[in-house]
Each structure stands twice: as C-alpha cells, then as structure tokens.
Design a protein around this motif. Structure first.
Motif, PDB file in Angstrom:
ATOM      1  N   ALA A   1      23.083  67.534  43.458  1.00 34.78           N
ATOM      2  CA  ALA A   1      24.021  66.577  42.854  1.00 34.78           C
ATOM      3  C   ALA A   1      25.327  66.528  43.643  1.00 34.78           C
ATOM      4  CB  ALA A   1      24.285  66.955  41.400  1.00 34.78           C
ATOM      5  N   ILE A   2      25.759  67.694  44.123  1.00 35.02           N
ATOM      6  CA  ILE A   2      26.996  67.736  44.929  1.00 35.02           C
ATOM      7  C   ILE A   2      26.796  66.923  46.209  1.00 35.02           C
ATOM      8  CG2 ILE A   2      28.407  69.285  46.365  1.00 35.02           C
ATOM      9  CD1 ILE A   2      28.157  71.328  44.032  1.00 35.02           C
ATOM     10  N   MET A   3      25.616  67.083  46.828  1.00 30.14           N
ATOM     11  CA  MET A   3      25.325  66.304  48.038  1.00 30.14           C
ATOM     12  C   MET A   3      25.247  64.809  47.715  1.00 30.14           C
ATOM     13  SD  MET A   3      25.214  68.561  50.364  1.00 30.14           S
ATOM     14  CE  MET A   3      24.795  67.482  51.716  1.00 30.14           C
ATOM     15  N   ASP A   4      24.835  64.504  46.482  1.00 30.97           N
ATOM     16  CA  ASP A   4      24.778  63.105  46.052  1.00 30.97           C
ATOM     17  C   ASP A   4      26.170  62.535  45.796  1.00 30.97           C
ATOM     18  OD1 ASP A   4      22.175  62.317  46.222  1.00 30.97           O
ATOM     19  OD2 ASP A   4      21.628  62.883  44.184  1.00 30.97           O
ATOM     20  N   GLY A   5      27.166  63.402  45.818  1.00 33.65           N
ATOM     21  CA  GLY A   5      28.535  62.916  45.665  1.00 33.65           C
ATOM     22  C   GLY A   5      29.166  63.254  44.333  1.00 33.65           C
ATOM     23  N   ALA A   6      28.493  64.080  43.524  1.00 37.09           N
ATOM     24  CA  ALA A   6      29.028  64.396  42.200  1.00 37.09           C
ATOM     25  C   ALA A   6      30.124  65.455  42.284  1.00 37.09           C
ATOM     26  CB  ALA A   6      27.907  64.881  41.296  1.00 37.09           C
ATOM     27  N   SER A   7      31.113  65.333  41.395  1.00 34.22           N
ATOM     28  CA  SER A   7      32.143  66.372  41.302  1.00 34.22           C
ATOM     29  C   SER A   7      31.588  67.508  40.445  1.00 34.22           C
ATOM     30  CB  SER A   7      33.397  65.812  40.640  1.00 34.22           C
ATOM     31  OG  SER A   7      33.086  65.459  39.304  1.00 34.22           O
TER      32      SER A   7
END
Lengths: 290, 347
Positions: free
Chosen positions: A186-192
């Motif tokens: 999710a972090i790689m997907d751009g999530a904070s």
C-alpha cells in the motif's frame, strides 16, 4: 480374520464422532440449569424463590417484567429508562474510547520499534494480574478529586482504563499476524501511514476489533462493584446496580430480580449473535501465497 | 522511463551487521536488470532500498537523475511486485488494481480504462470482481503485476515474484514477464535466486554475494567471462567444474588430471574452471575418467566422475550411451578453460 467392510468403517467413524456429544449434551444441560431457573422465576407469579424447573406446575406471567420496566423511585420518578440509558451510554462510550485507543496503541506496539515498547507491553500485562476491586479506594479518591463521582464520565474513564490493556494485547497479537507486505504494498501504491491503517489494517482486523469491542462493552455493561461504589444517586445507576437493589436486606424480590437479569442479558446476547461471524472468521485468507 | 543509479550504496543494520556493502551499478532506462545471488546476499535489501522501504545507510541512489535517498516511497514513482503477491484480501481484483490510482485521486473513468486495459493484457478480465482468495497462484501473481502496470510508473521492482509458483507455471510466467517487459519497455529491477530466470530475463545481471557486488554485466558476458570463481560456479547449470592444481611446464596438473593451457597464459593460477558443456567426449581425449553415475534427461546427458577428490560433471549428447564404471575420455578446448588465482579472481 476378516477385514471390516467400508460400511462398518463409516459407522465406526460416526460413532467415534458422536461420543463427544454424549459428554457435552449433559454438561450443557447442567450449565443451563441456573439459566432455566432464572427464566422460570422471571415468568412465575410471586416473589418467592423457586427450585422447580417444571414449566407446568405454575401459571405464567409477565408481571415481573412490567414491574422492572415501570420501576420508579419514592417520588414516582421513572427510573428504569434513565438507568438503561446510563448503561448504554457508559458501555458505548467505554467501547468507543477503549477500542479507539487500543487499536491505535496496539498498531504502534505491533509495527513500530521504539524505546520502552517491551516495558509498555509488560506493564499492560501486569495491570491484568490484579483484581479491579484492588483499585477501588484509590479510584474513588481520584474520581472524588476530579468531581466525577455520581457521573457517567467517571465510570466511562474507569472502565476504559481497565479494558484497554487487555484490548491492546489482543489487538497487537492480531496485527502481528497481518503480513507486513500488505502495508508495504500500500505504501508503494502511494498510501500514507494513516491511509494504510484505515483502509488496509482496520478492515483486515475487523474480527479482532469486533471481539475487542464486545469485550469492552461487556466489561462496562456487566460491571457492578465500581458502579455501586462510585454512583449513589439512583438516577445515575447502571442496570447491574438496579438488579442488586431487588435484593433488599429485608426481603428479596426474586421475580423482579430474575426478570431484570434477563433484560440486562439481552443486549450482550444480541451482540454475541451479531458478532459471531467475526469471532470465527479468517479474513486474511488469500492475502498472500497459498 | 528512467534510469536507476546506485552509487556506493551500503546498508548497515548494526555496526556488526552489514547487509549491503558499497554496491554501485546503473540500470539504464528501459533495461531489465536482475539481481541474483544466494540467500542472504543482500539482493532483496538492495531492491527494498531502491523502493524506499529500507533506509540507505551510505551512498547515493538516483532515479531519473534525481537523488532519492530521502524521498518517500510514494514519491519515487515506483511499483513493486512482492514475492507473496501482497494483494489486499478484502478488496476485489478490480479494487486491488485501482487502489494506487484512487490514492492518487485519478478520475474514475481513467482508472476504469487503465484497469480494464491492464486486465486484458494479463488475461484476468473475467476475474475482476473476485476476491484474491478465489484465485489460483498464477492468477494472483498476474493481479499483482496488474496492480503495478496500471500505475505506469518510472521503475518496476520485482522481489522473487515467481518463487511461490510450481515449476511449469514459473516457466509460463517467466515468458509472460519477458513479453510484458518487451511491450512496456519499463526500467525493471528483478530479484531472484534462480540463475535460469536471471539468464533468460535480464539485459544485465548483478551478481551479489555476502552483500558485495561480484559482477554486473550482460548474461552472456557473465557466463563467458565470470569475474571470479563464485560467479563462475553460480551462473550456469550444472555448475562449472573447478579444479585445483599447479602449473608444470605449460600444463596445469592436479590430482588425476593434466590440462594443457594456451602458451601465452602465465601468472598465479591456483584453480581452473571447465564448464560441463566444454567437456567434449572423444575416443582419444587426454582426460580420462571412470563414470560414477549418469543423469539422462532426454535432451542431454550428464556424466559424473571423480578426479581425485573432485567431482566432475560433463555434458554429453543424449545419443551417447555410457554407464557407471565405464571409462570415458574427454578433450577440452584450451580457450574454454577459465583461470582463477589464489584469491579466486579470474585471470
């Protein structure tokens, strides 16, 4: 020597599977006897104590339930409604505060490495080793200083603080089982970090959060000793205190006592029923390989 | 697409534990780079540093000419496919693929177009409304790739994406990844411990061992000119035969064998390497061995025998029939012999 036929084998297996039922059914019946006694008493006329479980030996009545619902004080002010409201407010607030703080704390304990992490978790564990009554007097003095005796806020605070350590341990254990790669993905997907927590972790931890919420709710809903000690105004009573009031020093109103017990049990039973699918579900299936 | 440049990258967990040491290489724009090495060699750590999931202790990492050491993963414009797929189990395939785009507040019509297009490319259009648990391993892997593709990032990272699949599916997915890369042409870093994957997919291979970069080159150059004995034995299947010995009058002599080296060869030769494929079976070859056992794979046959204490493998045509106990003779082209000094470096 003859080999047993497949049919005999299947019958043997069925018998093998059935034997726990022969043990469990009588045990369950035994456990249910006190419950049946309460139900029987709640529906039987009169306030005397009954030992018979026979449903046919007396007539049925809902008078005790009407009496509990219509309970008033000496001045005729209706008490049951406000007391039910008190129980609901305190339990809901305890659940909300407990789950909110425990979820966030447990996530931090599970995912971040910080100074005092282990000590913090151990301290939470230590608090669970002592009975809540031990804290009765200090808490009474504390709430007195804070002017929170005879108030729902005071009870909510006390219940939340006693529920949180267990909830944190329980939720941390569950968060530990959620694969870290899901968060990294999710972090790689751009999530904070907050988005990861809200949109990935919380939905996946729903079963654990449901159980934790149930525990918090029950802690507050069923608690008697602290509520009895901190709140003296009948308008501030919660339902467990109300039940106790039917056991008067002079005479015990067993019919009303039983009826009130059933009424108080209903919400918890309903919650159990509603949340049972979460309690047994494995929501993370299919997350990773396999 | 952008290039990825690692300059003297080091990852140190504690003063005693260094996972990656002074690694430098550049993946040119559109290139497919495979990081390969045994378990614990630092390849995944290197990839995670490029992703931004691990902090870089020392060195500089640039993507598209921009120094990104302190740039958060979300701002590096990188997509990553994990070994465990890491699909969100509570979301459908469609939602999984759309997640990154929704986070970036892309219009839903654009999201839909991209997801449908990627799903079509990967052959998963009919599974879009399913949850991950209702998919097979190969389908999950495709979804994981789809999730990366829809974002159209500067760089793709793959962390051992095929290691959870069975052999047949792995081969199939390997071909699909190669096709996908050819179609998209994205700069890609791919981690694997499987040297066949590395050889078949890579434009360039970075071989790592114990946190050190051993060699960074094209697959064929790594195969033909390994920088040291580790690379020589790690790349190529079966492994290169390594033989200890010493030079005597222009010959390299060891226990049970003697090999003639090209006349211009000199220096501190401690070991020679001969690939199993370079061992040519002939009736009058100077190298003699007694067959220990034979592996007949149909398309090729491997003959195992001993020279002294050293086990030797030779690849022979499948038409050759030899059995245990037979005496076989080999000839080796001197130019196909790899030479290593006492430190294990290629000469």
């Amino acid at each position: 020597m003859t080999a047993s036929s497949p049919k005999n084998g299947a019958r043997g297996r069925r018998l093998g599977d059935a034997w726990p039922h022969f043990v469990l059914i009588p045990l369950t019946a035994l456990v249910l006897i006190p419950v049946l006694l309460v139900v029987r008493k709640a529906l039987a006329p009169g306030q005397g104590f009954l030992t018979s479980l026979n449903p046919f030996d007396q007539s049925w009545t809902l008078d005790h339930f009407y009496a509990v619902f219509g309970n008033t004080d000496d001045e005729g002010v209706w008490l049951f409604g406000p007391q039910l409201w008190n129980s609901l407010v305190v339990s809901a607030a305890t659940t909300f505060v407990g789950v909110f703080l425990a979820t966030t704390a447990a996530y931090a304990f599970s995912r971040f490495r910080f100074y005092g992490r282990r000590t913090g978790m151990n301290l939470f564990l230590v608090t669970q080793m002592f009975p809540g009554v031990l804290m009765l007097i200090p808490l009474f003095i504390l709430l007195g200083h804070l002017n929170l005796l005879d108030s729902l806020v005071g009870l909510t605070l006390v219940y939340s603080t006693t529920a949180i350590p267990f909830c944190v341990w329980m939720l941390k254990g569950y968060f530990d089982t959620i694969p870290k790669e899901l968060e990294e993905s999710a972090i790689m997907d751009g999530a904070s970090r907050l988005t990861v927590f809200v949109r990935i972790i919380l939905p996946l931890a729903a079963p654990a959060i449901a159980v934790t919420a149930l525990f918090s709710f029950m802690t507050a809903w069923n608690e008697f000793v602290l509520a009895f000690t901190f709140n003296n105004d009948p308008k501030m009573f919660t339902l467990p205190v109300t039940i106790q009031r039917y056991a008067d020093p002079k005479s015990t109103y067993w019919g009303s006592f039983a009826a009130a017990s059933i009424i108080v049990s209903m919400p918890v039973m309903a919650l159990f029923y509603k949340l049972q699918k979460y309690i047994v579900s494995g929501l993370t299936a299919g997350a990773v390989k396999g | 697409m952008s290039n990825v440049a690692l300059k003297q990258i080091t990852k140190r967990y504690t003063p005693e534990v260094t996972a990656v040491r002074n690694v430098s290489f550049e993946v040119k724009s559109g290139e497919f780079c495979v990081l390969v090495g045994p378990s614990g060699c630092g390849k995944s750590t290197t990839l995670r540093m490029v992703a931004g999931l691990e902090e870089i202790t020392e060195g500089e990492l640039s993507i598209g000419g921009r120094l990104v050491n302190d740039v958060a993963p979300r701002d590096r414009d990188i997509a990553m496919v994990f070994q465990s797929y890491a699909l969100y189990p509570h979301m459908t395939v469609y939602e999984n693929m759309a997640f990154g785009l929704r986070i970036r507040k892309m219009p839903s019509s654009e999201i839909d177009t991209r997801v449908q297009e990627a799903a079509k490319t990967l052959g998963i259009s009919e599974y879009l409304q399913r949850k991950p648990k209702a998919l097979s391993g190969g389908q999950r892997q495709r979804v994981a790739m789809g999730r990366a593709i829809v974002r159209n990032p500067q760089v793709f990272l793959f962390d051992e994406p095929l290691s959870n699949l069975d052999a047949q599916l792995r081969l199939q997915m390997r071909i699909e990844i190669a096709r996908l890369h050819r179609r998209i042409g994205a700069t890609t870093l791919y981690v694997t411990h499987d040297q066949v994957e590395a050889m078949t997919l890579a434009d360039r291979i970075a071989v790592l061992k114990d946190g050190d970069l051993q060699q960074y080159d094209t697959p064929l150059d790594i195969y033909r000119k390994p920088a040291n004995r580790f690379v020589a034995t790690f790349i190529g299947s079966p492994s290169m035969n390594l033989l200890k010995g010493e030079m005597q009058n222009g010959h390299f002599v060891g226990e049970g064998f003697q090999v003639t080296l090209p006349s211009h060869i000199s220096g501190d030769i401690a070991e020679i390497g001969i690939r199993p494929q370079a061992m040519q079976m002939t009736d009058d070859g100077p190298l003699i061995g007694q067959v220990d056992f034979v592996e007949a794979l149909g398309s090729e046959t491997f003959v195992h025998f001993m020279w002294g204490d050293t086990g030797i493998i030779a690849q022979v045509p499948p038409s050759v029939t030899v059995g245990a106990g037979d005496t076989v003779r080999f000839h080796v082209d001197p130019d196909a012999i790899h030479l290593f000094d006492s430190k294990g470096l290629a000469l």
